[in-house]
Design a protein around this motif. Structure first.
Motif, PDB file in Angstrom:
ATOM      1  N   VAL A   1       0.836  -1.200   0.000  1.00 10.23           N
ATOM      2  CA  VAL A   1       0.000   0.000   0.000  1.00 10.23           C
ATOM      3  C   VAL A   1       0.871   1.250   0.000  1.00 10.23           C
ATOM      4  N   ASP A   2       1.973   1.223   0.759  1.00 14.70           N
ATOM      5  CA  ASP A   2       2.893   2.367   0.777  1.00 14.70           C
ATOM      6  C   ASP A   2       3.543   2.557  -0.588  1.00 14.70           C
ATOM      7  N   GLU A   3       3.860   1.451  -1.256  1.00  9.70           N
ATOM      8  CA  GLU A   3       4.452   1.531  -2.592  1.00  9.70           C
ATOM      9  C   GLU A   3       3.490   2.154  -3.599  1.00  9.70           C
ATOM     10  N   VAL A   4       2.188   1.931  -3.413  1.00 13.62           N
ATOM     11  CA  VAL A   4       1.192   2.512  -4.316  1.00 13.62           C
ATOM     12  C   VAL A   4       1.282   4.027  -4.273  1.00 13.62           C
ATOM     13  N   HIS A   5       1.293   4.583  -3.075  1.00  7.63           N
ATOM     14  CA  HIS A   5       1.343   6.041  -2.943  1.00  7.63           C
ATOM     15  C   HIS A   5       2.634   6.598  -3.537  1.00  7.63           C
ATOM     16  N   THR A   6       3.753   5.975  -3.214  1.00  3.28           N
ATOM     17  CA  THR A   6       5.044   6.428  -3.718  1.00  3.28           C
ATOM     18  C   THR A   6       5.100   6.336  -5.236  1.00  3.28           C
ATOM     19  N   SER A   7       4.655   5.221  -5.788  1.00  2.43           N
ATOM     20  CA  SER A   7       4.671   5.022  -7.247  1.00  2.43           C
ATOM     21  C   SER A   7       3.772   6.018  -7.952  1.00  2.43           C
ATOM     22  N   ALA A   8       2.604   6.293  -7.376  1.00  3.55           N
ATOM     23  CA  ALA A   8       1.667   7.232  -8.002  1.00  3.55           C
ATOM     24  C   ALA A   8       2.272   8.627  -8.088  1.00  3.55           C
ATOM     25  N   VAL A   9       2.911   9.063  -7.032  1.00  3.18           N
ATOM     26  CA  VAL A   9       3.518  10.405  -7.028  1.00  3.18           C
ATOM     27  C   VAL A   9       4.686  10.466  -8.005  1.00  3.18           C
ATOM     28  N   ARG A  10       5.503   9.427  -8.029  1.00  2.00           N
ATOM     29  CA  ARG A  10       6.659   9.416  -8.947  1.00  2.00           C
ATOM     30  C   ARG A  10       6.222   9.419 -10.404  1.00  2.00           C
ATOM     31  N   ILE A  11       5.230   8.608 -10.736  1.00  2.00           N
ATOM     32  CA  ILE A  11       4.808   8.556 -12.137  1.00  2.00           C
ATOM     33  C   ILE A  11       4.102   9.854 -12.518  1.00  2.00           C
ATOM     34  N   ALA A  12       3.432  10.495 -11.564  1.00  2.00           N
ATOM     35  CA  ALA A  12       2.790  11.789 -11.862  1.00  2.00           C
ATOM     36  C   ALA A  12       3.856  12.807 -12.242  1.00  2.00           C
ATOM     37  N   ARG A  13       4.958  12.825 -11.509  1.00  2.00           N
ATOM     38  CA  ARG A  13       6.050  13.747 -11.842  1.00  2.00           C
ATOM     39  C   ARG A  13       6.627  13.433 -13.219  1.00  2.00           C
TER      40      ARG A  13
END
Length: 155
Positions: free
Chosen positions: A12-24
């Protein structure tokens, strides 16, 4: 020291991190990625421009690191849904690698799998539209069209 399951990051923590990184990354490539329903039109455009029915476009942004990038795109899709419609992420952290069971439980109790949806979009193309998916979940990824009414003629 050997890493244990307790030391590993929770999915679940990886989801948040991945979402922010791919948004950038998406914004850096000229796509709107602000976690609003409207940004899903650009996510759809990204998928169209960088994939073709299960094949990453040569030289495109999915040509390398396909698995992690599809996961991140699914995380972005799900996080956009979560921020607009509510809900919470759930995951089975004990799932075998490559078979991540990540899902989003919506406030009405229904469950959706945004990462699997991105994978379907990659495999099948625009017939698995992300915009249509978002609309089926009650999001408005497009501006409503104005309703034109004909005025009655007065004499």
């Amino acid at each position: 020291m050997t890493a244990t399951t307790a030391d590993a990051p929770r999915l679940v923590d990886e989801v948040h991190t991945s979402a922010v990184r791919i948004a950038r990354a998406l914004e850096g490539a000229g796509y709107r990625a602000d976690f609003t329903p409207m940004s899903l039109r650009d996510l759809e455009r990204f998928m169209t421009e960088h994939s073709d029915h299960g094949i990453a476009v040569e030289g495109g942004l999915l040509a390398a690191g396909l698995g992690p990038r599809l996961f991140a795109l699914g995380a972005y899709l799900g996080e956009t849904v979560r921020r607009s419609a509510g809900g919470s992420w759930e995951a089975d952290d004990d799932a075998p690698p490559g078979e991540a069971d990540i899902r989003l439980r919506l406030p009405d109790g229904s469950v959706v799998w945004p990462v699997q949806r991105i994978r379907k979009r990659f495999r099948h193309g625009c017939e698995d539209s992300l915009v249509g998916y978002a609309m089926s979940l009650g999001l408005q990824p497009a501006r409503p069209r104005p309703r034109w009414r004909r005025r009655a003629r007065t004499r």
